[in-house]
Design a protein around this motif. Structure first.
Motif, short mmCIF file in Angstrom:
data_model
loop_
_atom_site.label_atom_id
_atom_site.label_comp_id
_atom_site.label_asym_id
_atom_site.label_seq_id
_atom_site.Cartn_x
_atom_site.Cartn_y
_atom_site.Cartn_z
N ASP A 63 18.27 23.51 -28.08
CA ASP A 63 18.77 23.54 -26.70
C ASP A 63 19.32 22.15 -26.33
OD1 ASP A 63 19.34 24.10 -24.07
OD2 ASP A 63 17.26 23.97 -23.38
N TYR A 66 16.97 19.42 -25.33
CA TYR A 66 15.88 19.75 -24.39
C TYR A 66 14.75 20.49 -25.12
CZ TYR A 66 18.43 17.85 -20.48
OH TYR A 66 19.06 16.98 -19.62
N HIS A 106 7.96 22.13 -21.83
CA HIS A 106 7.90 22.70 -23.17
C HIS A 106 8.25 21.62 -24.18
CE1 HIS A 106 11.80 23.41 -21.16
NE2 HIS A 106 12.27 22.77 -22.21
N PHE A 151 16.46 32.25 -21.67
CA PHE A 151 17.45 32.26 -22.75
C PHE A 151 17.30 33.44 -23.71
CE2 PHE A 151 17.66 27.30 -22.87
CZ PHE A 151 18.36 27.31 -21.68
N PHE A 174 11.99 29.26 -21.97
CA PHE A 174 13.37 29.10 -22.47
C PHE A 174 13.44 29.71 -23.88
CE2 PHE A 174 12.81 26.23 -18.97
CZ PHE A 174 13.98 26.39 -18.26
N ARG A 208 14.14 11.32 -15.00
CA ARG A 208 14.58 12.62 -14.46
C ARG A 208 13.62 13.64 -15.06
NH1 ARG A 208 16.60 17.54 -17.04
NH2 ARG A 208 18.02 18.57 -15.61
N ASP A 210 12.62 17.23 -16.05
CA ASP A 210 13.21 18.53 -16.36
C ASP A 210 12.28 19.67 -15.91
OD1 ASP A 210 15.40 19.80 -18.08
OD2 ASP A 210 13.62 20.67 -19.00
N VAL A 211 12.88 20.68 -15.30
CA VAL A 211 12.14 21.88 -14.85
C VAL A 211 10.79 21.50 -14.23
CG1 VAL A 211 11.84 24.31 -15.47
CG2 VAL A 211 13.03 22.85 -17.03
N GLU A 271 13.98 17.75 -11.22
CA GLU A 271 14.87 18.91 -11.32
C GLU A 271 13.99 20.10 -10.98
OE1 GLU A 271 17.56 21.51 -14.42
OE2 GLU A 271 15.46 21.12 -14.75
N HIS A 331 25.38 18.81 -16.92
CA HIS A 331 25.59 19.40 -18.25
C HIS A 331 25.28 20.89 -18.29
CE1 HIS A 331 21.38 18.72 -17.77
NE2 HIS A 331 21.11 19.38 -18.88
N ASP A 332 24.91 21.47 -17.17
CA ASP A 332 24.53 22.89 -17.14
C ASP A 332 25.54 23.78 -16.43
OD1 ASP A 332 22.09 22.55 -18.48
OD2 ASP A 332 21.00 22.11 -16.64
N ARG A 442 27.05 26.74 -22.03
CA ARG A 442 27.35 25.49 -21.34
C ARG A 442 28.06 24.46 -22.20
NH1 ARG A 442 21.11 24.90 -20.13
NH2 ARG A 442 21.23 25.56 -22.30
N ARG A 446 30.23 20.05 -22.25
CA ARG A 446 29.52 19.07 -23.09
C ARG A 446 30.40 18.57 -24.24
NH1 ARG A 446 23.69 22.28 -23.58
NH2 ARG A 446 23.24 22.27 -21.36
C1 GLC Z 1 17.00 22.04 -17.64
C2 GLC Z 1 18.14 21.38 -18.35
C3 GLC Z 1 18.80 22.38 -19.25
C4 GLC Z 1 17.79 22.90 -20.24
C5 GLC Z 1 16.56 23.46 -19.54
C6 GLC Z 1 15.42 23.66 -20.48
O1 GLC Z 1 17.42 23.00 -16.74
O2 GLC Z 1 19.02 20.82 -17.44
O3 GLC Z 1 19.90 21.83 -19.93
O4 GLC Z 1 18.37 23.90 -21.02
O5 GLC Z 1 16.09 22.57 -18.56
O6 GLC Z 1 14.86 22.45 -20.87
#
Ligand code: GLC
Length: 567
Positions: A63, A66, A106, A151, A174, A208, A210-211, A271, A331-332, A442, A446
């Protein structure tokens, strides 16, 4: 050099670097840490306060990074910790601070802990760091429940025992390569504190997260909820099974204690894709301090929408004691140039799936609007985020070939469809099965950055990049645009330089214009920002013209243009 200021982050201009696509210093097609060091002068030319680096850690790239295999290291394809330290030093010397992306929900399935969990027995200490459950059905052949992943069709994947037999199932919000941690586990909690300390000790200025809203889960309900839970919709109760649970804030209160041991305190931005009223909870000074406001990412180019979002978010930020963040690209999501340059009502997902053929793109209009929107958000109180390439007016690459795509949202959102196809050799119809992809993914935002007008990857590296660049990226390169007065890059540079001088107050007020298409606000220090979204030419009020996103017509502001005035 960095200025000593505890509040540096409140009105910062922060540039998001997607490291694998920024600059490739060694010609292997992947952008790397040394590439960022090489780009320090360019970043300085944008008058930034900070950069945020998307993950650069060791990763199997299921991913885009990520999926982290080791949180306290650099992917060997991207460099070493020594390279990281050198980059940090080079950026700090240019007065630019650095944020690192932390992915706590994760890990990668390649992470040592997950490998250990697979090799260990059900009920073991190693499995308790993740979310393993027995399957339902006679032989455990059904997933523990029907939760869907972002996903993949199911949020559960069945693991294999060391002897090759099928074993327990593990949970992943994910991709299957991204097993979720069990955040009730103290070892997990302590390990992330260690990671945050590791990067903070190296001199990293912020994080930052994530999630950030998904860490805590209500496991007591995991065995009972067999409905197909829609993992996209989030309630505001704080008691959802998977998201935005009240207990998640205990985690961030503990993190804040660590951040405050540094001088200046480390900063963090969440985020958290949660309803805006809940977002402020993450942004309080005793937690992360700031949370992303993504409302503009999903908004149309519309004066009414922009005005509503700004009013709401300034009020929300004030409630938490934080400042707001303004984000048009990351990036998303589909790049603004493409979003704003397509006819109203275009389905972007369909546009990408059709390789950019389902609707006509007006590139010039998209770029013009994207610049107007960028100068609009730059003048607001709070932080401005810029996603790499936005300052060049890059468009979304919609026609990437299927074989080049890397994003799991492309790879995993597939349905099989029965089809009758004409079989030439036998001259008859046969029944076949076709794969239908539901999302293109996405990758289109990128694609590696163009640095020069020519070369195998327009100066990104000495060879080709990991995703192919379109020919249209050459004229948009930094080299090409640096020479042109009024280019998107030139407009960004001037705007960001001015912004640095003008962000002296967080005060803000709307000013009536009499035209619903024209939005005007002032910062009460004499700085005025007026955007004509889609109206007739608008006569500007008195004041010195400081800068505009496109040429003005004398003292008239044409549509799709933002102007800054000094009253
Ligand atoms: C966040 C990231 C994204 C990633 C997801 C899972 O939303 O911005 O790019 O796929 O988390 O880590």
């Amino acid at each position: 050099m960095l200025k000593k200021d505890e509040n540096w982050w409140r009105q910062a201009a922060i540039y998001q670097i997607y490291p694998r696509s920024f600059k490739d210093s060694d010609g292997d097609g992947l952008g790397d840490i040394k590439g960022i060091t090489e780009g320090a002068k360019y970043l300085k030319s944008l008058s930034l306060d900070a950069v945020w680096l998307s993950p650069f850690f060791p990763s199997a790239l299921a991913d885009g990074g990520y999926d982290v295999a080791d949180y306290r290291n650099v992917d060997p394809r991207l460099g070493t910790l020594k390279d990281f330290d050198a980059m940090l030093k080079a950026l700090h010397a240019e007065g630019i601070r650095v944020f690192v992306d932390i992915v706590p929900n994760h890990s990668s399935d390649q992470h040592l802990w997950f490998q250990e969990a697979l090799a260990s027995k059900p009920g073991s200490k190693a499995r308790a760091r993740y979310i393993f459950r027995d399957g339902r059905g006679k032989n455990g052949e059904l997933p523990p429940n029907e939760f869907v992943s972002h996903f993949a069709p199911s949020a559960w994947t069945r693991s294999k025992n060391p002897d090759g037999t099928l074993g327990q199932w593990y949970f992943h919000l994910f991709a299957p390569e991204q097993p979720d941690f069990n955040w009730d586990n103290r070892e997990v909690q302590l390990d992330f504190l260690k990671t945050l300390k590791f990067w903070s000790d190296r001199g990293v200025d912020g994080f930052r997260i994530d999630v950030a809203h998904a860490l805590k889960k209500d496991f007591s309900r995991f065995g009972h909820e067999h409905s197909k839970k829609d993992t996209m919709t989030i309630t505001t109760t704080g008691r959802d099974i998977l998201f935005d649970r009240d207990e998640v804030h205990e985690v961030y209160r503990e993190w804040r204690k660590l951040f405050n041991q540094y001088n200046p305190p480390r900063v963090a931005v969440a985020e958290a894709y949660v309803p805006s009223v809940r977002r402020t909870l993450y942004a309080t000074p005793d937690e992360l301090g700031q949370a992303f406001n993504f409302d503009l990412l999903g908004a149309k180019y519309s004066s009414k929408e922009f005005k509503r979002i700004v009013t709401e978010n300034i009020a929300l930020a004030a409630q938490s004691g934080s400042s707001s963040t303004w984000v048009l690209n990351n990036h998303d999501v589909v790049r603004t140039v493409t979003k704003y340059g397509l006819p109203d009502g275009t389905d972007f997902s369909q546009y990408l799936l059709s390789d950019g053929t389902s609707a006509p793109l007006n590139l010039e209009l998209g770029q013009r609007r994207a610049r107007a929107a960028a100068m609009f958000i730059m003048a607001l109180p709070g932080c401005t985020y810029i996603y790499q390439g936005e300052e060049l007016g890059l468009f979304e690459v919609a026609d990437l070939k299927h074989a080049d795509l890397q994003d799991p949202t492309w790879k995993r959102n597939v349905v099989l469809k029965r089809q009758r196809v004409f079989f030439k050799r036998n001259n008859k119809y046969i029944n076949g099965v076709a794969e239908i992809h539901l999302e293109k993914g996405r990758d289109g935002c990128r694609v590696p950055l163009p640095w020069t007008s020519s070369g195998p990857s327009f100066g990104f590296g000495s060879g080709k990049g990991h995703l192919p660049q379109p020919l249209g990226y050459g004229p948009l390169s930094m080299q090409a645009q640096s020479k042109i007065k009024g280019s998107t890059l030139d407009i960004y540079r001037t705007a960001l330089k001015l912004r640095k001088k003008l962000q002296t107050t967080e005060e803000f007020e709307w000013i009536k214009t009499g035209d619903p298409q024209v939005v005007h606000f002032s910062r009460k220090n004499g700085w005025h920002c007026i955007t004509n979204f889609d109206g007739a030419d608008f006569t500007l009020p008195k004041g010195e013209i400081l800068h505009s996103s496109s040429p003005l017509k004398g003292r008239k502001l044409p549509k799709n243009t933002t102007v800054w005035l000094k009253a």
